[in-house]
Each structure stands twice: as structure tokens, then as C-alpha cells.
Write an enzyme that holds these catalytic residues in place. Structure first.
Site, mmCIF file in Angstrom:
data_model
loop_
_atom_site.group_PDB
_atom_site.id
_atom_site.type_symbol
_atom_site.label_atom_id
_atom_site.label_comp_id
_atom_site.label_asym_id
_atom_site.label_seq_id
_atom_site.Cartn_x
_atom_site.Cartn_y
_atom_site.Cartn_z
ATOM 1 N N ARG A 188 96.367 -64.051 -39.192
ATOM 2 C CA ARG A 188 95.522 -63.938 -37.992
ATOM 3 C C ARG A 188 94.343 -64.887 -38.107
ATOM 4 N NH1 ARG A 188 93.026 -58.172 -36.069
ATOM 5 N NH2 ARG A 188 90.896 -58.852 -35.565
ATOM 6 N N SER B 282 86.170 -57.504 -34.963
ATOM 7 C CA SER B 282 85.992 -58.817 -34.335
ATOM 8 C C SER B 282 85.059 -58.805 -33.125
ATOM 9 C CB SER B 282 87.353 -59.362 -33.904
ATOM 10 O OG SER B 282 88.181 -59.496 -35.019
HETATM 11 C C1 SPV Z 1 92.512 -53.675 -34.461
HETATM 12 O O1 SPV Z 1 93.132 -53.100 -33.561
HETATM 13 O O2 SPV Z 1 92.005 -53.078 -35.393
HETATM 14 C C2 SPV Z 1 92.354 -55.128 -34.427
HETATM 15 C C3 SPV Z 1 92.199 -55.785 -33.152
HETATM 16 O O3 SPV Z 1 92.240 -55.704 -35.472
HETATM 17 S S1 SPV Z 1 90.523 -55.924 -32.862
HETATM 18 O O4 SPV Z 1 89.965 -54.603 -32.785
HETATM 19 O O5 SPV Z 1 90.421 -56.646 -31.638
HETATM 20 O O6 SPV Z 1 89.922 -56.657 -33.966
HETATM 21 MG MG MG Z 2 91.645 -54.564 -37.003
#
Ligand code: SPV
Ligand code: MG
Length: 536
Positions: free
Chosen positions: A155, A119
Site C-alpha cells: 500500500r 491515514s
Molecule cells: C483501514 O480500514 O483500517 C484502512 C483504510 O487502513 S484507512 O482507514 O483509510 O486508512
Molecule cells: Mg488501516
């Protein structure tokens, strides 16, 4: 224990709860030893721990495998980051089935397309999933679960992909209708405005989950006030370990030794503790037939040790405590670790004071001013088969016994090549001359004893025998033969010491091998030795 029920409680109770990231078995165990409520099995960190990107480069079964190790090593509920569900609704069904089978409490899937991208990487270019298709995936997951408690978290990536509150809410409502157990609303902002505005406008009872990676500095009180149920600290264990590994790698390289680094890293023992090595030892005792190395141990402990003065007025020196334990008990335990359980001690001075459970004893009255061979002769009946013979007043590092047992040869003596540093004094020492001095150059050629002579000039000696030796069955037979010969032929047998036996063995054509060590042992002859032993 039903971990799904535990996760469900975290989502549905009135408190603000926290999940901590883990990415493998050991990190899951570390989190599970903390006060955290549960574990976030992060897609980012599981990928990174494998050295690959957070782009579904790991297959779903590889992720499943990893989270299974995590479940095995933790007693906390685990919420798996299931990315986009690894395919369509059908893949999601299979994922849920497998996760339940492996004891994972729930899964979170995000409304993006497969293969996903993390993300925080070019987030605005990331296409969102068709919301109806994604809602179908949620419904399929819920229908697939066997237990009523398993949690499916939906999500919302609308904020991440540059959409606004309206899109986020619209999607969340659809997913709630499809049966999601909670909504995770994600944001990449450095302040919590996205998630707080979402929470304010969220009308349903479905609990909210957030991941404050970028807005980490917000006091958690804000989340509690906003009615958030669960906060995920999503990647901190991996980030901490990366820093630690970079530092220790650089440090050991620069210093050319781990001496400095050792102070900042956990001892190997801590790894064993986290692996629950102790449990296996107990189980071995319970389930394996009692093992025996085939060796028997003989400890020579007849003398008093008068140089230790008042410490030995009421007990012999083998019962003097070092680090809270009598020397003899230390030896006993150390030998047991190598499955040498058949142990005997020759007692003389204050024999009643020598106690050690499981130990056999032979007593001699002739110890005052006598040499070691009297004790050896007293144990004559016991001298059979492979043996390890040790003075009763030495302590040494475990590897020394280990290496001695591995060494080939019918008779092997442990010889300290660093003896000049170890004990820079000139009392009686079993100095030896060998076929070759200690050297760091590896060679297959075994080192043989030429002679043992405490009177040889120290410069000539190759080392000092530490009072520890082993013999094969054949070697033991030779020792007994020479011992009996000496007993028969010497006028003052009671004065004879080991050197006479060892030299006769060599003269009689036996190979007596040498295992070199460099320190890592102490013999407790006087008060100075004792203080060195206490530091040992
Ligand atoms: C993860 O920890 O892999 C997540 C959160 O999905 S994030 O990295 O912010 O997408
Ligand atoms: Mg992730």
C-alpha cells in the site's frame, strides 16, 4: 477451500471486484451471507471495535486472534489490513506464516513507520517508510509464505503524506520488483484524481486496489474504466453499527423500556441464526447420549371441549390447531425442549383422532361429565417419580415451564396472578388463596397454597391455577396416596376435580408451593379463547 486462490482471482480477473469491511466474527458472517466477493479486515475498525485507536494499540497477536474468528465464520477470502507489518521484515515473515495457518487469504501492508497512525489523522505529518526497507519487508513476506497463492498487497501512502504522483509511482515500482501481488494506492481526497492519475500512469501488470472512503461518491464505472481491480469499502459496517447502537441506547434510556426499540432491532433469534445455533442442536442429537430431565409428563386430554362447538365434533380440543399445530403437539415439543421425553396423554373423547409420534396413551371411557381425577386415576401406573402434569388444552410461554422446573418444592402449581386481566369472565376457574399475594418485592420465602376454590369471590383470590404443576418423587407419591384415598372414600369420585385433590394434599400436611406468573398463557375453552390463542 483455498481462500488465497480466491483472493488472487479477484485481483487478477478482468472484472472490477469489491471487498466489504468486517471487524469480528459476526460482521464477517454477515458479509459472507451477501454477494460480496471478499472481506476487508480493517485495522481501523478492528481497533475501534476494541475501543482503542488505530495506532497499533492492539498487539499483532490480538489482531491475529480477531481475524481468525473472522476466517472461522466466513467462507469468503479475507484480506487483512496488516498496518505496517507490525515491525520490520522479520515480524512480517512471522505475520505471513501465522495468517496462512489461520486461513487468511492475504495481507496488505502500508509504507509508513511503526507505530502507524490512521491515514486520515494529520496525514501530512506522517513519515513514510524508507522505500528500500519496505521493499525488503515485502520480499520477506513473499519468501515466508508456504502456498503460492497467498497475496501480499503493498500500500502506497505517498499521496496521504502529501507527496505526489512521481513518489507514488517510484515506490510502487520498487514494491512490484520486490514481489508484491498488487498495489493499493490510497488517497484522502474527496475526488478520485490521485488514484485515477496513478492508474493512468501505472505501466505494470500488477493489479490496483483502492479504498474510496473520502471519494465515495465517484461512480464505480470510473474505476472499471481506469482498470482498477479491487475496490474496498473499508469501514461501513462498523459505522452503521455505531449509529444503530447510539440510537437504541438513547431510545431505551429515554423511553425507559425497549418496547419502541424492539421494532427496529433484530430479534434474538437472528443472533442465534448468525451463530448457527441450529447446527449445534443437530450435533447434540448426534453426539450426546439421549438426555432425559428425569421428569415425565402427563397430559390430560380426555374431554371434548363442547364450548368449541363444531370445531370439536370430530376431534377433541387438544387436537385443535393453533398457529398451524394441534395444541398437544405444541405441548409435546415444548416439553421435549426441556428433555422431558417420557410423555403420556390420557385420551377419551374421539381418542382415535389423537395422534402424536413418540407419545404414549392411556384411554378412558369415562370422560363425559367426569372430573379430572378420573383421568389422573386412569394414569395411575404412570404416576411415579418426578412429574409434570398439564391440561391438554393450554399453551404458555417457554419460560413458564423453565421456571417451574427450576422451582423448589415437592408439589408446585403455576398460578397466574394477573388472572383478572387474562380472562375477564366468570366460568369455572381454579382460583387459589395463597400464603402471600404476588408482589414484585423479592423474598426468599416460598409462597404456599392455602386452598383452591373456584367458588371463592374473585376479589379474595390471589390467582388462578393454569392447569400446570410439577411434583418431586415424594410429591408424586403423596398425590397417588391422596388419589387412592379419594377413590376409596368418595361416593362420586368420577365428579371430583383437581381442587379436591389439591386441597386434600394441603389438609394432609403437604406443602403445595406456588410459582406466580403474570399472564403469558391461554387455555382454550371456547371460541374466544381460541382466537386469543391464535394471536398468542
Ligand atoms: C483501514 O480500514 O483500517 C484502512 C483504510 O487502513 S484507512 O482507514 O483509510 O486508512
Ligand atoms: Mg488501516
Amino acid at each position: 477451500m483455498d481462500q488465497s486462490k480466491n483472493l488472487r482471482q479477484l485481483l487478477y480477473n478482468d472484472e472490477l471486484n469489491f471487498l466489504m469491511e468486517a471487524h469480528n466474527g459476526i460482521s464477517a458472517r454477515i458479509v459472507s451471507e451477501s454477494q460480496f466477493d471478499g472481506i476487508w479486515a480493517s485495522g481501523l475498525t478492528i481497533s475501534a471495535a476494541h475501543g482503542v485507536r488505530d495506532n497499533n494499540e492492539l498487539s499483532w497477536t490480538q489482531v491475529l486472534n480477531q481475524v481468525e474468528f473472522m476466517a472461522d465464520s466466513s467462507d469468503l477470502p479475507i484480506l487483512l489490513d496488516g498496518d505496517t507489518g507490525f515491525g520490520n521484515f522479520n515480524n512480517m515473515r512471522r505475520l505471513v506464516t501465522k495468517l496462512e495457518q489461520r486461513g487468511v487469504a492475504g495481507v496488505c501492508i502500508e509504507d509508513k513507520e511503526f507505530p502507524k497512525t490512521n491515514s486520515f489523522i494529520q496525514s501530512e505529518k506522517q513519515p513514510l517508510a524508507d522505500p528500500h526497507e519496505f521493499a525488503g519487508k515485502i520480499a520477506a513476506g513473499k519468501d515466508a509464505q508456504q502456498s503460492a497463492e497467498f497475496c501480499v498487497v503493498a500500500r502506497i501512502e505517498a499521496f496521504i503524506a502529501g507527496w505526489g504522483l512521481e513518489e507514488a509511482l517510484k515506490r510502487a515500482n520498487l514494491y512490484a520488483d520486490a514481489g508484491a501481488d498488487a498495489i493499493l494506492v490510497h488517497s484522502k481526497k474527496s475526488r478520485p484524481e490521485d488514484v485515477l492519475s496513478f492508474a493512468e500512469n501505472w505501466q505494470r501488470d500488477l493489479p490496483l486496489v483502492i479504498v474510496p472512503t473520502t471519494y465515495y461518491s465517484t461512480p464505480v464505472e470510473f474505476y472499471r474504466k481506469a482498470g482498477i481491480s479491487l475496490v474496498i469499502w473499508a469501514n461501513h459496517n462498523l459505522r452503521a453499527s455505531i449509529r444503530a447502537m447510539q440510537e437504541v441506547t438513547a431510545d431505551i434510556y429515554n423511553e425507559k423500556t425497549p418496547v419502541k426499540a424492539e421494532d427496529d432491532i433484530v430479534p434474538v433469534k437472528e443472533i442465534f441464526r448468525l451463530q448457527q445455533a441450529e447446527e449445534l442442536l443437530t450435533a447434540e442429537e448426534r453426539y450426546l447420549p439421549e438426555q432425559n430431565s428425569g421428569y415425565r409428563a402427563l397430559f390430560l386430554a380426555a374431554t371434548r371441549g363442547e364450548e368449541l362447538e363444531t370445531l370439536t365434533t370430530d376431534r377433541p380440543k387438544t387436537m385443535i390447531e393453533v398457529g398451524g399445530k394441534p395444541l398437544l403437539h405444541k405441548l409435546q415439543e415444548q416439553f421435549k425442549k426441556f428433555k422431558i421425553t417420557d410423555q403420556i396423554t390420557v385420551r377419551g373423547y374421539k381418542k382415535q383422532q389423537i395422534k402424536a409420534s413418540g407419545m404414549q396413551f392411556i384411554d378412558t371411557e369415562d370422560y363425559e361429565g367426569a372430573g379430572e381425577l378420573v383421568s389422573l386415576a386412569a394414569a395411575r401406573e404412570f404416576l411415579k417419580g418426578p412429574m409434570v402434569i398439564s391440561y391438554g388444552d393450554i399453551i404458555f410461554r417457554q419460560y413458564i415451564l423453565n421456571n417451574l422446573l427450576l422451582e423448589e418444592g415437592d408439589i408446585v402449581l403455576v398460578v397466574d396472578a394477573a388472572f383478572r386481566e387474562t380472562k375477564p369472565r366468570d366460568d369455572y376457574r381454579d382460583l387459589v388463596k395463597a400464603s402471600r399475594s404476588y408482589s414484585l418485592n423479592y423474598t426468599e420465602e416460598p409462597v404456599k397454597l392455602c386452598r383452591m376454590d373456584p367458588t371463592m369471590p374473585v376479589e379474595e383470590a390471589d390467582g388462578e391455577w393454569i392447569g400446570l404443576m410439577k411434583s418431586s418423587a415424594r410429591g408424586t407419591r403423596e398425590i397417588v396416596r391422596i388419589l387412592e384415598e379419594l377413590q376409596k372414600n368418595s361416593q362420586e369420585f368420577r365428579k371430583l376435580r383437581f381442587k379436591q385433590l389439591i386441597n386434600r394434599l394441603v389438609e394432609a400436611g403437604n406443602d403445595v408451593s406456588i410459582l406466580y406468573i403474570t399472564g403469558h398463557w391461554v387455555d382454550v375453552d371456547d371460541l374466544e379463547d381460541l382466537s386469543r390463542a391464535q394471536d398468542f
